[in-house]
Design an enzyme around this catalytic site. Structure first.
Site, PDB file in Angstrom:
ATOM      1  N   HIS A   1       0.899  -1.268  -0.150  1.00 44.55           N
ATOM      2  CA  HIS A   1       0.023   0.020  -0.040  1.00 44.55           C
ATOM      3  C   HIS A   1       0.835   1.224   0.139  1.00 44.55           C
ATOM      4  CE1 HIS A   1       0.153  -0.668   4.590  1.00 44.55           C
ATOM      5  NE2 HIS A   1       1.250   0.270   4.274  1.00 44.55           N
TER       6      HIS A   1
ATOM      7  N   HIS B   1      -1.384   4.473   9.963  1.00 43.48           N
ATOM      8  CA  HIS B   1      -0.359   5.174  10.091  1.00 43.48           C
ATOM      9  C   HIS B   1      -0.326   6.511  10.917  1.00 43.48           C
ATOM     10  CE1 HIS B   1       0.173   2.266   6.736  1.00 43.48           C
ATOM     11  NE2 HIS B   1       1.610   2.124   6.762  1.00 43.48           N
TER      12      HIS B   1
ATOM     13  N   HIS C   1      10.136  -3.837   4.427  1.00 43.58           N
ATOM     14  CA  HIS C   1      10.818  -2.575   4.253  1.00 43.58           C
ATOM     15  C   HIS C   1      10.927  -2.002   5.593  1.00 43.58           C
ATOM     16  CE1 HIS C   1       6.097  -2.114   4.536  1.00 43.58           C
ATOM     17  NE2 HIS C   1       6.402  -0.773   4.670  1.00 43.58           N
TER      18      HIS C   1
ATOM     19  N   GLU D   1       4.055  -5.310   8.675  1.00 46.91           N
ATOM     20  CA  GLU D   1       2.987  -5.197   8.174  1.00 46.91           C
ATOM     21  C   GLU D   1       2.393  -6.275   7.220  1.00 46.91           C
ATOM     22  OE1 GLU D   1       2.955  -0.281   6.916  1.00 46.91           O
ATOM     23  OE2 GLU D   1       3.100  -1.587   5.430  1.00 46.91           O
TER      24      GLU D   1
HETATM   25  C1  DHB Z   1       6.268   3.328   2.409  1.00 46.22           C
HETATM   26  C2  DHB Z   1       5.589   2.126   2.576  1.00 46.22           C
HETATM   27  C3  DHB Z   1       4.745   2.080   3.484  1.00 46.22           C
HETATM   28  O1  DHB Z   1       3.971   0.954   3.677  1.00 46.22           O
HETATM   29  C4  DHB Z   1       4.094   3.182   4.053  1.00 46.22           C
HETATM   30  O2  DHB Z   1       3.154   2.951   4.682  1.00 46.22           O
HETATM   31  C5  DHB Z   1       4.795   4.484   3.817  1.00 46.22           C
HETATM   32  C6  DHB Z   1       5.757   4.609   2.849  1.00 46.22           C
HETATM   33  C7  DHB Z   1       7.484   3.499   1.344  1.00 46.22           C
HETATM   34  O3  DHB Z   1       8.035   2.572   0.975  1.00 46.22           O
HETATM   35  O4  DHB Z   1       7.741   4.715   1.015  1.00 46.22           O
HETATM   36 FE    FE Z   2       2.762   1.315   5.548  1.00 45.89          FE
END
Ligand code: DHB
Ligand code: FE
Length: 280
Positions: free
Chosen positions: A12, A59, A193, A240
């Site tokens: 997302h 978030h 990530h 996540e």
């Molecule tokens: C990014 C990824 C995410 O899941 C999020 O909520 C905000 C930013 C990213 O990779 O930039």
């Molecule tokens: Fe996210």
């Protein structure tokens, strides 16, 4: 009788919203990610869901660090998106399904899950972007929404095992619902990530592959790790994957068929994945 028609899982990343707004879907950077969506849309056209149970994480739009529910179930008639500061358009509102929400809530509390119930709830990019990807250019969303927010943001996080159990309990609620809706589940976020700290930019294709390989047929494999171990393996935002584990639980214990799977590294700072599962 209500029917659970399957599950749609996707990253997302907010930057996806910018790419959609600019019409960059065919640009070299974005194409490998967006190419995953025609099969999702084809599956949706065949599965014809009426309602979506969406497992995602907020978030900082609706919940902040001062008051962070581990599990929050929406029970509103309507959910609005709002400006979160990513520079994205404010997305369409969602029609809720309060009766189904309350049935899910009653089932979860009966099963001794101590959830938070939200009759007022804003939904952020983690919910709107997956909808924009699934149903581009619609005037109104074709499904009603029951949102279930999972804390993947502030430690202590729920364990993968607890998330799978919560999802399984939601699945029991869906299968005991007396309505005749066609119900889909969604899990959003991930895969690996990490956005901050010394490991910013960290991704782990090996762990992502482990998750994707086991999601359909052996989701319990994903519960072998603690939440802390998942943060280590997937990055502090890669946790996540908890949303995916919970959504997979809601599909029930039987192995699922993987209708499609797409994986592309990176989108922004994220190893991006899209999956559709349906009952075998
Ligand atoms: C990014 C990824 C995410 O899941 C999020 O909520 C905000 C930013 C990213 O990779 O930039
Ligand atoms: Fe996210």
């Amino acid at each position: 009788m209500a029917q659970v028609v399957g599950g749609y899982f996707t990253s997302h990343v907010p930057a996806i919203g910018g790419a959609i707004e600019r019409g960059d879907q065919q640009e070299a950077y974005w194409k490998p990610f967006f190419d995953g969506f025609p099969p999702v849309r084809q599956w949706l056209a065949e599965a014809r869901p009426d309602v979506a149970i969406v497992f995602y994480n907020d978030h900082g739009l609706n919940f902040f660090l001062d008051a962070m529910p581990t599990f929050a179930v929406g029970a509103a008639a309507r959910y609005d998106n709002a400006d979160e500061g990513w520079g994205l358009p404010v997305y369409k509102s969602f029609v809720g399904h309060p009766n189904l929400s309350w049935h899910v809530i009653e089932t979860l509390v009966e099963a001794e899950f101590d959830i938070t119930t939200c009759q007022n709830m804003k939904v952020d990019h983690a919910l709107s972007i997956p909808f924009e990807l699934a149903w581009p250019d619609v005037g109104a969303w074709p499904v009603k929404l029951v949102p279930i927010a999972i804390n993947t943001v502030q430690f202590p996080l729920p364990s993968p095992r607890r998330c799978l159990a919560l999802g399984q309990a939601v699945g029991r609620a869906l299968r005991s619902w007396k309505g005749d809706e066609r119900i889909m589940v969604m899990g959003t976020g991930g895969l690996s990530h990490q956005l901050e700290g010394a490991r910013a930019g960290f991704m782990n294709p090996e762990y992502d592959r482990f998750c994707l390989d086991n999601l359909a047929t052996d989701p319990a494999a994903l519960t072998a790790h603690s939440a802390e171990e998942v943060a280590e393996l997937a990055g502090t935002q890669g946790v996540e994957i908890l949303n995916w584990i919970t959504a997979r639980g809601a599909l029930g214990d039987a192995p699922q068929t993987m209708v499609m799977r797409n994986y592309h590294v990176p989108i922004s700072n994220t190893a991006a994945a899209t999956v559709v599962l349906e009952p075998a």
